[in-house]
Design an enzyme around this catalytic site. Sequence first.
Site, short mmCIF file in Angstrom:
data_model
loop_
_atom_site.label_atom_id
_atom_site.label_comp_id
_atom_site.label_asym_id
_atom_site.label_seq_id
_atom_site.Cartn_x
_atom_site.Cartn_y
_atom_site.Cartn_z
N ASP A 1 0.83 -1.20 0.00
CA ASP A 1 0.00 0.00 0.00
C ASP A 1 0.87 1.26 0.00
OD1 ASP A 1 -2.36 1.77 0.60
OD2 ASP A 1 -3.32 -0.16 1.00
N HIS B 1 -3.92 6.29 2.88
CA HIS B 1 -4.59 5.10 2.35
C HIS B 1 -4.12 3.82 3.05
CE1 HIS B 1 -5.53 1.99 -0.72
NE2 HIS B 1 -6.48 2.80 -1.15
N SER C 1 -10.90 -0.42 -2.16
CA SER C 1 -9.71 -0.43 -1.29
C SER C 1 -10.09 -0.68 0.16
CB SER C 1 -8.97 0.91 -1.37
OG SER C 1 -8.18 1.01 -2.52
#
Length: 708
Positions: A105, A168, A495
């Site tokens: 990620d 994220h 996601s």
Amino acid sequence: MGELPVARTYAPEDHHHNLLATAIGDRQLATEYKIHSYGKSFNGFVAQLLPHEAEKLLEEDNVVSVFPNTHNRLHTTRSWKFLGLPLKLNRHSNVESDIIVGLLDTGISLDCPSFNDRGYGPPPRTWKGKCVTGANFTSCNNKVIGAKYFNLQNAPVSNLSPADDEGHGTHTASTAAGVAVRGASLAGIGVGTARGGVARARIAMYKVCWSSWGCSDMDLLAAFDEAIADGVNLISVSLGGTPRKFFSDPMAIGAFHAVKRGILTACSAGNNGPSTMTVENVAPWILTVAASNTDRHFTTVVDLGNGKKPAGMSINTFTPEKKMYPLISGARASNVSGDGYGNASACDYGSLSKEKVMGKIVYCLGTGNKEFIIKELRGAGIIVGVSDQTDYSTTTTIPGVYVDANTAGKSIDLYINSTKNAQAVIHKTTSTRGPAPYVASFSSRGPQYITLNILKPDLSAPGVDILAGYSKLATLTGDPEDNRRNVFNILSGTSMACPHVAAAAAYVKSFHPDWSPAAIKSALMTTAIPMRIKDNTAELGSGSGQINPVRALDPGLLYNVSMDSYIAFLCKEGYNSSSIGILIGTKGFNCSSIGPPQGTDGINYPSMHTQIIPSNSSISAIFYRSVTNVGFGNSTYKAKVTAPKKGLSIEVIPDTLKFSGVNQELSFKVVLKGPPMPKERKILSASLEWNDSKHRVRSPIVVYKPTL
């Protein structure tokens, strides 16, 4: 990207240099042009090559594939309770604490309280990884036990470290395995206990995505290579790109080598819905995850001066400072000097007068980010009327809300045009309850076009308005002019769905450590809950349905897939024997040496899918399946088929399975027949359920007719 040779004398870097020197024709240049060698978990390298050099390299006998480096993209609380997995549920805490979830990620922020390691012992003995430090990242702990970053192209990036400057990776990691944090919220919105699905598990972060550079294939493969060697137990990857043939797809290659070592990889399906044929990460050994909603919805209410209270969607963190603000529409705030361009009703850039907008809430029509325009003109807020109302909320940079242009929007516009002193106030977002689950509009749909008879996505999980950890190195919206930073944020995307499934898989693994990746995948798919609310893409959007982690602990029957079965499947799909041999590390492998897999799809998959090509053909498909009994020793399962009344005939042979012991395997076949589908019909949905009065083992059956 083949298997590493077992010979102790084999030196990957020397072999790679020799191959490269042959292709380029110069040993010195080969040294300069090679970027990186993969040699911990699989065999391959990255180099700068001209097209004719790549073609020459591909001619070598022991090369599986040569493909260009591309850049992939990210697939950008209450959810676990909604899934029936409360924190105090029965857990194997000691086993769960030894499970390591690896994430590929944007990095991770240990400032987030979701990664507090209070009460944790040292990392599991199986852990072989390390913690790489750097800018804004000084150490790991006993919760986040490993962190690495990959920038093989030496791209100009900030924070050359595992630190998360986008938020994220912190969000996905805390969703999967964050510790419980009471009173978590985004500025008071979504207050509750934020936690991961396997809160006792450990985390290893592999940073492969950079805010200015994306997520390159070479970095992605390097992270798989390291994660497998480090000893992670599951891998979660919330990013993807255009589907490619498996031997040219870094996700398929990395996940194949992972599953060969007993590691399941969960990947997000993509955010290009609701169009069909948009699903990504489609290899059958990958668990592909769609995004669905929960019953918690975020609503933003507008009070108008006439007493009406239209509501819309947004994440508005701003508390109003006044009881009311002047309200104007873009049309009435137009730049009458004629210097502007665009449509004033849509608040296009340059079309509005600063004097008319300053200090007022502006009603704008259309899509696109109008917030920065109103903010630049010193507006007090924005109401956007959209013709297609979204089913997820976005965080606004100024007080703002998105309303349905045809209902609430018309009411607002009518009010503005009926008085000289229109007023409004946009309230801070609150949470409400609503219908669920359904597949999010943005979630990518099948069918896929790489392997036509494998249904993707596999299943769905919450991916709409998810509150989870965040990095204070990033602003709430990613806008550099946004000065709001927080250790929690609300985000939407496949996601966000992917780490839910990775955690559910880890939860199942904590009870069944001997189950294979395919067995865990089967348990999650056959116990999933079908969507309560369906759109016209049906199971092409949701796969088997929304995960039910607790039911997956006791699925009754498992559809297992061995490595030999995956290899036979690759043979059936037309991949050549020599390339497969290199991939699996078997010299002289030949597809003719193994029995050809039977049936339409040639694999023991938990779902059944066929595409009708050409589209005017009759329906004719057969699926051969084997199931392993993991329920009661003596048990009898009966087949129950649910199918359309017309157009599709389904026969299960035999329709009864009698097991005399645990781990016994029995086989059956499912035969589909039907006339050509009507022109207006694209999808036929059905299902097969094996039932022994306690277990319901459900498989979706989907027939799809492609149209040009």
